[in-house]
Design a protein around this motif. Structure first.
Motif, PDB file in Angstrom:
ATOM      1  N   GLN A   1      28.855  26.112  29.248  1.00  0.00           N
ATOM      2  CA  GLN A   1      28.429  26.310  30.334  1.00  0.00           C
ATOM      3  C   GLN A   1      28.002  25.117  32.048  1.00  0.00           C
ATOM      4  O   GLN A   1      28.305  25.305  32.521  1.00  0.00           O
ATOM      5  CB  GLN A   1      26.832  26.738  30.454  1.00  0.00           C
ATOM      6  CG  GLN A   1      25.911  26.382  29.908  1.00  0.00           C
ATOM      7  CD  GLN A   1      26.321  26.722  27.890  1.00  0.00           C
ATOM      8  OE1 GLN A   1      27.710  26.871  27.964  1.00  0.00           O
ATOM      9  NE2 GLN A   1      25.430  26.394  27.241  1.00  0.00           N
ATOM     10  N   THR A   2      27.793  24.093  30.883  1.00  0.00           N
ATOM     11  CA  THR A   2      27.571  22.872  32.013  1.00  0.00           C
ATOM     12  C   THR A   2      28.757  22.058  32.738  1.00  0.00           C
ATOM     13  O   THR A   2      28.671  21.505  33.920  1.00  0.00           O
ATOM     14  CB  THR A   2      27.239  21.779  30.963  1.00  0.00           C
ATOM     15  OG1 THR A   2      25.476  22.212  30.423  1.00  0.00           O
ATOM     16  CG2 THR A   2      26.699  20.470  31.637  1.00  0.00           C
ATOM     17  N   VAL A   3      29.792  21.987  31.999  1.00  0.00           N
ATOM     18  CA  VAL A   3      30.898  21.996  32.545  1.00  0.00           C
ATOM     19  C   VAL A   3      31.579  22.449  33.743  1.00  0.00           C
ATOM     20  O   VAL A   3      31.988  22.368  34.822  1.00  0.00           O
ATOM     21  CB  VAL A   3      32.091  22.087  31.250  1.00  0.00           C
ATOM     22  CG1 VAL A   3      33.902  21.545  32.280  1.00  0.00           C
ATOM     23  CG2 VAL A   3      31.337  20.509  31.096  1.00  0.00           C
ATOM     24  N   LEU A   4      30.921  23.925  33.381  1.00  0.00           N
ATOM     25  CA  LEU A   4      31.275  25.012  34.919  1.00  0.00           C
ATOM     26  C   LEU A   4      30.581  24.580  36.071  1.00  0.00           C
ATOM     27  O   LEU A   4      31.086  25.154  36.981  1.00  0.00           O
ATOM     28  CB  LEU A   4      31.390  26.944  33.838  1.00  0.00           C
ATOM     29  CG  LEU A   4      32.327  28.031  34.846  1.00  0.00           C
ATOM     30  CD1 LEU A   4      32.871  27.519  35.021  1.00  0.00           C
ATOM     31  CD2 LEU A   4      31.825  29.219  34.389  1.00  0.00           C
ATOM     32  N   VAL A   5      29.580  24.200  35.992  1.00  0.00           N
ATOM     33  CA  VAL A   5      28.550  24.209  37.147  1.00  0.00           C
ATOM     34  C   VAL A   5      28.967  23.121  37.460  1.00  0.00           C
ATOM     35  O   VAL A   5      28.867  23.129  38.638  1.00  0.00           O
ATOM     36  CB  VAL A   5      27.182  23.985  36.439  1.00  0.00           C
ATOM     37  CG1 VAL A   5      26.656  24.037  37.476  1.00  0.00           C
ATOM     38  CG2 VAL A   5      26.729  25.844  35.526  1.00  0.00           C
ATOM     39  N   GLU A   6      28.827  22.238  36.929  1.00  0.00           N
ATOM     40  CA  GLU A   6      29.332  20.692  37.681  1.00  0.00           C
ATOM     41  C   GLU A   6      30.732  21.060  38.317  1.00  0.00           C
ATOM     42  O   GLU A   6      31.362  20.540  39.750  1.00  0.00           O
ATOM     43  CB  GLU A   6      29.823  20.024  36.752  1.00  0.00           C
ATOM     44  CG  GLU A   6      29.938  18.587  36.764  1.00  0.00           C
ATOM     45  CD  GLU A   6      31.419  17.725  37.187  1.00  0.00           C
ATOM     46  OE1 GLU A   6      31.771  17.092  38.273  1.00  0.00           O
ATOM     47  OE2 GLU A   6      32.261  18.773  36.546  1.00  0.00           O
ATOM     48  N   LEU A   7      31.933  22.552  37.760  1.00  0.00           N
ATOM     49  CA  LEU A   7      33.597  23.052  38.363  1.00  0.00           C
ATOM     50  C   LEU A   7      33.569  23.447  39.814  1.00  0.00           C
ATOM     51  O   LEU A   7      33.564  22.879  40.734  1.00  0.00           O
ATOM     52  CB  LEU A   7      34.315  23.415  37.748  1.00  0.00           C
ATOM     53  CG  LEU A   7      35.637  23.582  37.654  1.00  0.00           C
ATOM     54  CD1 LEU A   7      36.690  22.014  37.973  1.00  0.00           C
ATOM     55  CD2 LEU A   7      36.206  24.137  36.773  1.00  0.00           C
ATOM     56  N   ILE A   8      31.841  23.924  39.979  1.00  0.00           N
ATOM     57  CA  ILE A   8      31.775  24.620  40.690  1.00  0.00           C
ATOM     58  C   ILE A   8      30.958  23.891  41.601  1.00  0.00           C
ATOM     59  O   ILE A   8      31.388  24.206  43.816  1.00  0.00           O
ATOM     60  CB  ILE A   8      30.587  25.908  40.627  1.00  0.00           C
ATOM     61  CG1 ILE A   8      31.107  27.235  39.754  1.00  0.00           C
ATOM     62  CG2 ILE A   8      29.784  26.791  41.827  1.00  0.00           C
ATOM     63  CD1 ILE A   8      29.984  27.944  39.084  1.00  0.00           C
ATOM     64  N   SER A   9      30.458  22.998  41.663  1.00  0.00           N
ATOM     65  CA  SER A   9      29.837  21.949  42.826  1.00  0.00           C
ATOM     66  C   SER A   9      31.060  21.033  43.564  1.00  0.00           C
ATOM     67  O   SER A   9      31.501  20.891  44.691  1.00  0.00           O
ATOM     68  CB  SER A   9      28.806  21.212  42.689  1.00  0.00           C
ATOM     69  OG  SER A   9      27.793  21.708  42.101  1.00  0.00           O
TER      70      SER A   9
END
Length: 797
Positions: free
Chosen positions: A108-116
């Protein structure tokens, strides 16, 4: 230009049916838009230390490297087949694959960073995406809530479960998953792990030193807040052990329950032998011993577990107390910070106000700068134009200087020619008069009356506006001056004739020539002097007129002084006795058309040598009048004692800028004539030197003078008498009719009336009024006459 297709990111897991449902929902959602699909797929990162085999999940360390590579390759092949099915399901829609591999942080942390990082604006996530990347389904739902809370505002998140859109909602620390009808699909209580809770509780600065070698048992003596980070990991491990031990205890309890619920073994049969009974008892004793041994181990383990639990509780209690103290301290600091924050806000408000004021000033300065830039541009343009004009003016000036030099050269030549012509005309006039045979000629009264139009008032000469006894006449086409003498001033006819006979024999360029006489009318005929007498030129009330502004500059005055001295010297050198004028003054000096000076005779002159001195003093007085424009009669003694510098201070401004050296020399000559008995020959020599110096200055261009001169009336044929002004005796330019019916030059009649005269200049009768009427008819006639004759408008009789 085609519009760029909108990218929709779809995060799906290994569940094929759920993946197809998620893709189908996305395709239907944006079917009317130009879109492209980007499939986000996360590898099974939590199982990176395990491999899947036909025998189940095994540790990666238990498999050889070659078999591990084969198994990894098989697993990648399965993933590629799965992704190919997803691509094929999308049909003609453009599809990209984005794999998330080798990540150390939660998905989930990786996915939020990828969105940004990728600026993902639309993200569709299947519920199995988090489940396939997590240990438990509960963690997958929590991860979905984490993404929902931490995503940037520009990203739209769509959660798909079973091919349908579901919504995440949080309330009272509980998360709810609801479908589009508001029916709760799942419910999860968001719980932080013990490690996370303890991490928040015991987190300290990363710069503080750590002591990883300290054991829990020794922490009581070396307890420090800097050791909590190690304690957190130790307590977390302890908590995991508790969970596992609890499950074992449950299993054991279930076994005990099963054992307790099992029927009691029957009593040994009665027919059993003693040996058999003994064997059964032995077996029971062994089992009891084993149970006792097991219980002892459990008791010992419980004691250790209790000690560890007490240690954990004690550590947490102390940390809680410290945190409570810190909370109180932080609350006090927070009050101070709020006060400081209010002060900072006020400062910020003041700074904002100042910034706004500076901004307004800056806008004004920018506006002024733009205005100055426009002015500078205009000035530059004007400067360039001025430069071009200046360059043109410089060129013009060079040409003008060249022309001026040429004109000066021509002027010098003309000046020399004028001087030569003046001398030649004066000598020629005297010679001509001798050749005409007018000497001693006596005219009849009828001839005199015919010459003067019966002594017409319009032909009567005036001096300073006053009538004289001199008339203009025309004899044999020559203009002459006819002077009438009253019989009272002539003792007898014989004496009159004797005087005329004597005057007729005198000829000199600077003496007025006698042409004839009339005994009957007691008149003498002289040559006509067109510019009148020197007195009018120096002291006339008409000195402000245009005619006077054109006359008698300093150079002409020096020449007149030399010419008078020459004529006077001729008289004094007569033989056998010198001829004395006896009344030499500016009214007795006449000026011809070239402003050449000639001495006028009088009937009562004498030949007494004792009067020579009076002529010398009169000449000195005349020179002073030429210098100063003032009449020094009666002030001779004052002039004699006057310093030369004081005399220079009263030079006549009407003569222009006098050369001071020449003015001083001329003043010295005048003083010598007034105060000594010096002979006229010496004076003539000195004054000729002054005249020569003046001529050299004019010819050399060192001093500027106006070229003076007049026009002889006889050269313009016969001017109609009504064209002439009765006062100025010049052709009128602006004729006006006065109350007496005569036409005058406007300037002349205004000056006549302005000086106090209230009578007519022609009739001596009182004027009925002072109104003047322009005579346009006469002015037009004069203008036409000038055009035909090409004669200048201004000349003097």
């Amino acid at each position: 230009m085609e519009t760029q297709a909108e990218k929709v990111y779809v995060a799906i897991g290994t569940d094929l049916q759920d993946g197809f449902g998620t893709l189908k929902w996305a395709l239907q959602k944006w079917s009317s838009h130009s879109m492209s699909i980007v499939i986000l797929y996360a590898a099974n990162n939590p199982y990176k230390d395990f491999v899947y085999t036909p025998f189940g999940k095994l540790p990666a360390s238990s498999v050889s490297e070659e078999k591990l590579k084969v198994l990894r390759k098989i697993e990648e092949g399965e993933i590629d087949k799965l992704l190919s099915k997803y691509i094929a399901f999308c049909g003609k829609v453009k599809v990209e694959i984005l794999k998330i591999e080798k990540y150390d942080e939660p998905i989930q942390t990786v996915l939020v960073e990828l969105i940004s990082r990728l600026r993902i604006t639309k993200l569709v996530m299947g519920i199995t995406f988090m489940k396939s990347s997590s240990w438990k389904s509960r963690s997958a739902i929590s991860g979905s809530f984490y993404v929902f809370r931490q995503k940037p505002d520009f990203c739209e998140l769509f959660i798909i479960c079973g091919g349908k859109l579901v919504f995440l909602r949080e309330e009272n620390n509980e998360g709810f998953v609801e479908d589009d009808q508001g029916v709760m699909v799942a419910k999860v209580r968001e719980r932080n792990s013990l490690k996370g809770w303890l991490g928040k509780m015991f987190a300290e600065s990363a710069t503080i030193e750590k002591n990883p070698g300290t054991s829990p048992s020794s922490s009581t003596s070396n307890d420090s807040p800097y050791q909590w980070e190690n304690y957190v990991q130790e307590i977390e491990n302890y908590f995991e052990q508790l969970l596992s031990s609890n499950s074992d205890e449950e299993d054991h309890e279930m076994e005990n329950d099963i054992l307790q619920t099992s029927p009691t073994e029957p009593d040994m049969p009665q027919n059993m032998s003693t040996v058999e009974k003994s064997e059964v008892l032995k077996n029971k004793i062994c089992k009891v011993r084993e149970v006792i041994q097991l219980k002892r181990k459990e008791a010992k383990a419980n004691v250790e577990r209790r000690a560890r639990a007490e240690w954990a509780i004690c550590s947490c209690s102390r940390r809680a107390e410290e945190l409570e103290a810190r909370m109180k301290e932080e609350m006090a600091n927070r009050v101070d910070l709020n006060t400081e924050l209010d002060s900072v806000k006020e400062d910020i408000y003041e700074v904002q106000s100042e910034v706004e004021e500076k901004k307004n000033k800056l806008n004004s300065i920018l506006e002024l700068q733009r205005e100055l830039a426009n002015k500078l541009q205009s000035s530059s343009l004007a400067k360039s134009l001025a430069g071009a004009q200046l360059e043109k003016a410089v060129t013009t000036r060079v040409e003008m200087v060249r022309e001026i030099e040429e004109l000066r050269r021509q002027r010098d030549v003309l000046q020399r020619r004028i001087e030569f012509c003046k001398e030649r005309d004066a000598i020629g006039m005297a010679t001509r008069l001798n050749d005409l045979g007018f000497n001693y000629k006596e005219f009849t009264a009828e001839e005199i009356r015919a010459a003067t139009d019966d002594f017409s008032e319009r032909l009567r000469l005036k001096s300073s506006g006053d009538l004289t006894s001199v008339y203009i006449g025309h004899i044999n086409h020559i203009t002459v001056a006819i002077k009438l003498y009253d019989s009272i001033n002539v003792p007898s006819l014989e004496a009159f004739q004797a005087t005329v006979k004597l005057l007729g024999h005198i000829r000199h360029p600077h003496l007025v020539a006698v042409i004839g006489f009339c005994s009957e009318l007691r008149c003498i005929i002289f040559e006509y002097m067109h510019n009148g007498c020197l007195r009018d030129a120096l002291f006339s009330l008409r000195r402000s007129s245009k005619r006077r502004n054109q006359g008698l500059n300093w150079h002409a005055r020096i020449r007149i002084a030399a010419e008078v001295c020459s004529g006077l010297g001729f008289l004094h050198s007569a033989q056998p006795k010198p001829i004395v004028h006896g009344n030499l003054n500016p009214s007795k000096i006449l000026l011809d058309c070239n402003l050449a000076a000639k001495i006028c005779f009088r009937l009562d002159w004498c030949c007494n040598e004792s009067y020579v001195l009076s002529d010398m003093q009169a000449f000195g007085n005349l020179v002073l009048q030429l210098l100063t424009g003032r009449n020094w009669a009666g002030l001779v003694e004052e002039a004699i004692v006057m310093d030369h510098e004081a005399l220079i201070g009263v030079l006549d401004e009407m003569a222009g800028d006098w050369p001071l050296e020449l003015a001083v020399e001329l003043a010295g000559i005048a003083m010598r004539c007034l105060s000594t008995n010096e002979g006229l020959a010496t004076v003539m020599r000195d004054i000729d030197k002054v005249r020569k110096k003046a001529d050299d200055l004019v010819v050399g261009g060192e001093c500027e003078v106006a070229i003076e001169g007049g026009v002889d009336i006889q050269d313009s044929s016969n001017v109609p008498s009504f064209f002439l002004c009765p006062i100025f005796q010049v052709v009128m330019k602006n004729p006006h009719v006065a109350a007496d019916g005569f036409s005058y030059e406007l300037e002349a009649i205004e000056e006549w009336v302005g000086t106090g005269h209230d009578t007519s200049p022609m009739t001596d009768l009182k004027l009925s009024h002072r109104l003047l009427t322009p005579n346009h008819t006469l002015r037009s006639l004069i203008h036409d006459w000038h055009n035909k004759r090409s004669i200048p408008l201004n000349y003097t009789l």
